[in-house]
Write a protein that holds these residues in place. Structure first.
Motif, PDB file in Angstrom:
ATOM      1  N   UNK A   1       0.822  -1.207   0.000  1.00  0.00           N
ATOM      2  CA  UNK A   1       0.000   0.000   0.000  1.00  0.00           C
ATOM      3  C   UNK A   1       0.858   1.260   0.000  1.00  0.00           C
ATOM      4  N   UNK A   2       0.277   2.360  -0.418  1.00  0.00           N
ATOM      5  CA  UNK A   2       0.993   3.623  -0.413  1.00  0.00           C
ATOM      6  C   UNK A   2       1.217   4.124   1.001  1.00  0.00           C
ATOM      7  N   UNK A   3       2.250   4.943   1.167  1.00  0.00           N
ATOM      8  CA  UNK A   3       2.560   5.483   2.491  1.00  0.00           C
ATOM      9  C   UNK A   3       1.628   6.625   2.876  1.00  0.00           C
ATOM     10  N   UNK A   4       1.044   7.273   1.886  1.00  0.00           N
ATOM     11  CA  UNK A   4       0.142   8.397   2.130  1.00  0.00           C
ATOM     12  C   UNK A   4      -1.159   8.161   1.382  1.00  0.00           C
ATOM     13  N   UNK A   5      -2.176   8.909   1.754  1.00  0.00           N
ATOM     14  CA  UNK A   5      -3.451   8.786   1.058  1.00  0.00           C
ATOM     15  C   UNK A   5      -3.300   9.184  -0.402  1.00  0.00           C
ATOM     16  N   UNK A   6      -2.516  10.229  -0.677  1.00  0.00           N
ATOM     17  CA  UNK A   6      -2.312  10.654  -2.063  1.00  0.00           C
ATOM     18  C   UNK A   6      -1.681   9.546  -2.898  1.00  0.00           C
ATOM     19  N   UNK A   7      -0.723   8.825  -2.336  1.00  0.00           N
ATOM     20  CA  UNK A   7      -0.093   7.722  -3.056  1.00  0.00           C
ATOM     21  C   UNK A   7      -1.102   6.612  -3.340  1.00  0.00           C
ATOM     22  N   UNK A   8      -1.963   6.341  -2.389  1.00  0.00           N
ATOM     23  CA  UNK A   8      -2.960   5.295  -2.593  1.00  0.00           C
ATOM     24  C   UNK A   8      -4.008   5.714  -3.623  1.00  0.00           C
ATOM     25  N   UNK A   9      -4.374   6.980  -3.633  1.00  0.00           N
ATOM     26  CA  UNK A   9      -5.305   7.450  -4.646  1.00  0.00           C
ATOM     27  C   UNK A   9      -4.670   7.400  -6.028  1.00  0.00           C
ATOM     28  N   UNK A  10      -3.357   7.628  -6.096  1.00  0.00           N
ATOM     29  CA  UNK A  10      -2.645   7.460  -7.369  1.00  0.00           C
ATOM     30  C   UNK A  10      -2.708   6.003  -7.818  1.00  0.00           C
ATOM     31  N   UNK A  11      -2.589   5.068  -6.871  1.00  0.00           N
ATOM     32  CA  UNK A  11      -2.713   3.649  -7.206  1.00  0.00           C
ATOM     33  C   UNK A  11      -4.127   3.338  -7.701  1.00  0.00           C
ATOM     34  N   UNK A  12      -5.134   3.937  -7.074  1.00  0.00           N
ATOM     35  CA  UNK A  12      -6.502   3.745  -7.542  1.00  0.00           C
ATOM     36  C   UNK A  12      -6.651   4.222  -8.981  1.00  0.00           C
ATOM     37  N   UNK A  13      -5.984   5.328  -9.311  1.00  0.00           N
ATOM     38  CA  UNK A  13      -6.032   5.841 -10.680  1.00  0.00           C
ATOM     39  C   UNK A  13      -5.346   4.911 -11.671  1.00  0.00           C
ATOM     40  N   UNK A  14      -4.437   4.066 -11.172  1.00  0.00           N
ATOM     41  CA  UNK A  14      -3.709   3.146 -12.053  1.00  0.00           C
ATOM     42  C   UNK A  14      -4.475   1.852 -12.339  1.00  0.00           C
ATOM     43  N   UNK A  15      -5.564   1.599 -11.629  1.00  0.00           N
ATOM     44  CA  UNK A  15      -6.390   0.433 -11.930  1.00  0.00           C
ATOM     45  C   UNK A  15      -6.972   0.574 -13.330  1.00  0.00           C
ATOM     46  N   UNK A  16      -6.925  -0.484 -14.136  1.00  0.00           N
ATOM     47  CA  UNK A  16      -7.535  -0.389 -15.458  1.00  0.00           C
ATOM     48  C   UNK A  16      -9.047  -0.246 -15.304  1.00  0.00           C
ATOM     49  N   UNK A  17      -9.704   0.298 -16.315  1.00  0.00           N
ATOM     50  CA  UNK A  17     -11.125   0.634 -16.208  1.00  0.00           C
ATOM     51  C   UNK A  17     -11.988  -0.581 -15.881  1.00  0.00           C
ATOM     52  N   UNK A  18     -11.718  -1.714 -16.512  1.00  0.00           N
ATOM     53  CA  UNK A  18     -12.548  -2.889 -16.262  1.00  0.00           C
ATOM     54  C   UNK A  18     -12.435  -3.342 -14.810  1.00  0.00           C
TER      55      UNK A  18
END
Length: 372
Positions: A88-105
């Protein structure tokens, strides 16, 4: 019943213990939506709810099906990003960036988890690519309510826009209340993750799992982790689509929930409540069921009434109830097997008594079992 996770041949370096700010935000939002699940957080939920601005409170209500009653896997994006490793990301911003990296499907399927579609867990076709699944997703969302149907239509029409809307909502929650909460909790969660990692390295996975929860066990040959839950599921920590690994995420706000991400094409994740000294270890789901079944018989309920007040012999109980001693013995054996009574010898007599501590905890054990 249980959720089983295949870890055959998985090296220990692929087993990650790490806090997740986004998962903890998700549990905080769940606690706000379902305060009855979290009596220990009553002060926090009351104060936080009272301080929310009406506009943010309305937006949280609009999206609350993402964290209540289900807990959407979009809160655990590191498990779905290919090649990331599950950390997991160290910060909420890093985790939200990971959420953005999920493919659409993957994102859309996880964001529709509240509809309880079996296709998501089984790795079935995405409603973005399959017209039949699209119609089914809309039908199931409509059955949940108008908010869910409107959200689903928006999500299927424009996934990036809904993803951005969710991100802004989480960022606003962070600014409104979660940043302070996370600042208070992150040290405790990081320390717990370090402790479990050290146990894994020094004593092995079985000891690390036992420290996480008594609901987690390792099978005899070390190939499978079993999670004692009132549900059934299968997962693998060896999925080549996202890479091998399993992640354990400690949560301070999560008790009594023990959540397992077991969807196909995601790394398995176990989100577990950090142990609190005032909480005893939970009984297994099977033991709770055994105790409830033992008390469901009217004769055993009447015997429990006597045994709650004082110790009795089998003969005394038989005489009081007007039944034979062998019949009382059979009922006492059921209660004893369920751990509800204790026995002790006094001379040539054997005295039976209800274990009041066990009986008093049965309600909370039941609640914890069904919410686990």
């Amino acid at each position: 019943m249980s959720v089983d996770i295949d870890i055959t041949g998985l090296p220990h370096e692929r087993i990650v213990f790490s806090p997740s700010p986004l998962a903890e935000l998700g549990m905080a939002l769940h606690a706000l939506a379902e305060p009855g699940h979290h009596p220990g957080l009553h002060g926090w939920t009351t104060a936080t709810s009272a301080a929310l601005k009406p506009e943010l409170a309305d937006r949280l209500h609009e999206a609350d099906f993402l964290w209540s009653p289900t807990f959407s896997d979009v809160m655990l994006p590191a498990a779905g990003v290919r090649g990331h490793g599950g950390q997991p990301g160290a910060t909420l911003a890093e985790e939200l960036d990971l959420m953005d990296r999920l493919d659409d499907e993957r994102f859309v399927s996880a964001a529709l988890e509240f509809s309880c579609s079996a296709a998501y867990r089984s790795g079935g076709p995405s409603p973005l690519a399959d017209e039949r699944e699209r119609r089914r997703a809309l039908e199931m969302a409509a059955a949940r309510g108008p908010r869910q149907e409107q959200y689903t239509r928006r999500l299927l029409a424009d996934p990036p826009a809904v993803r951005a809307w969710i991100r802004r909502l989480f960022e606003d929650c962070d600014q409104a209340f979660f940043a302070d909460t996370w600042q208070r909790l992150r040290g405790q969660l990081a320390a717990d993750a370090r402790h479990k990692t050290e146990l894994l390295q020094r004593k092995g996975l079985a000891d690390a799992l036992a420290a996480v929860s008594s609901a987690l066990t390792l099978d005899g040959d070390g190939r499978r982790i079993r999670v004692d839950k009132l549900s059934e599921g299968q997962a693998t920590a060896l999925d080549p689509d996202v890479g091998p690994g399993i992640t354990f995420v400690p949560s301070s706000m999560g008790w009594p929930h023990l959540l397992v991400l077991d969807a196909q094409r995601w790394r398995p994740v176990v989100l577990y409540p950090v142990a609190s000294p005032e909480l005893s270890r939970p009984a297994s789901v099977q033991l709770v069921q055994l105790r409830l079944e033992a008390l469901a018989h009217p004769m055993r309920m009447r015997l429990a009434r006597f045994l709650a007040r004082a110790p009795y012999t089998t003969g005394e109980l038989a005489e009081a109830e007007g039944v034979s001693a062998p019949e009382v013995s059979r009922h006492l054996a059921v209660l004893k097997k369920a751990g509800l009574i204790t026995t002790r010898r006094r001379g040539r007599y054997v005295l039976h008594q209800l274990d009041l501590t066990v009986a008093a905890r049965l309600g909370s054990d039941f609640l914890e079992g069904i919410l686990r």
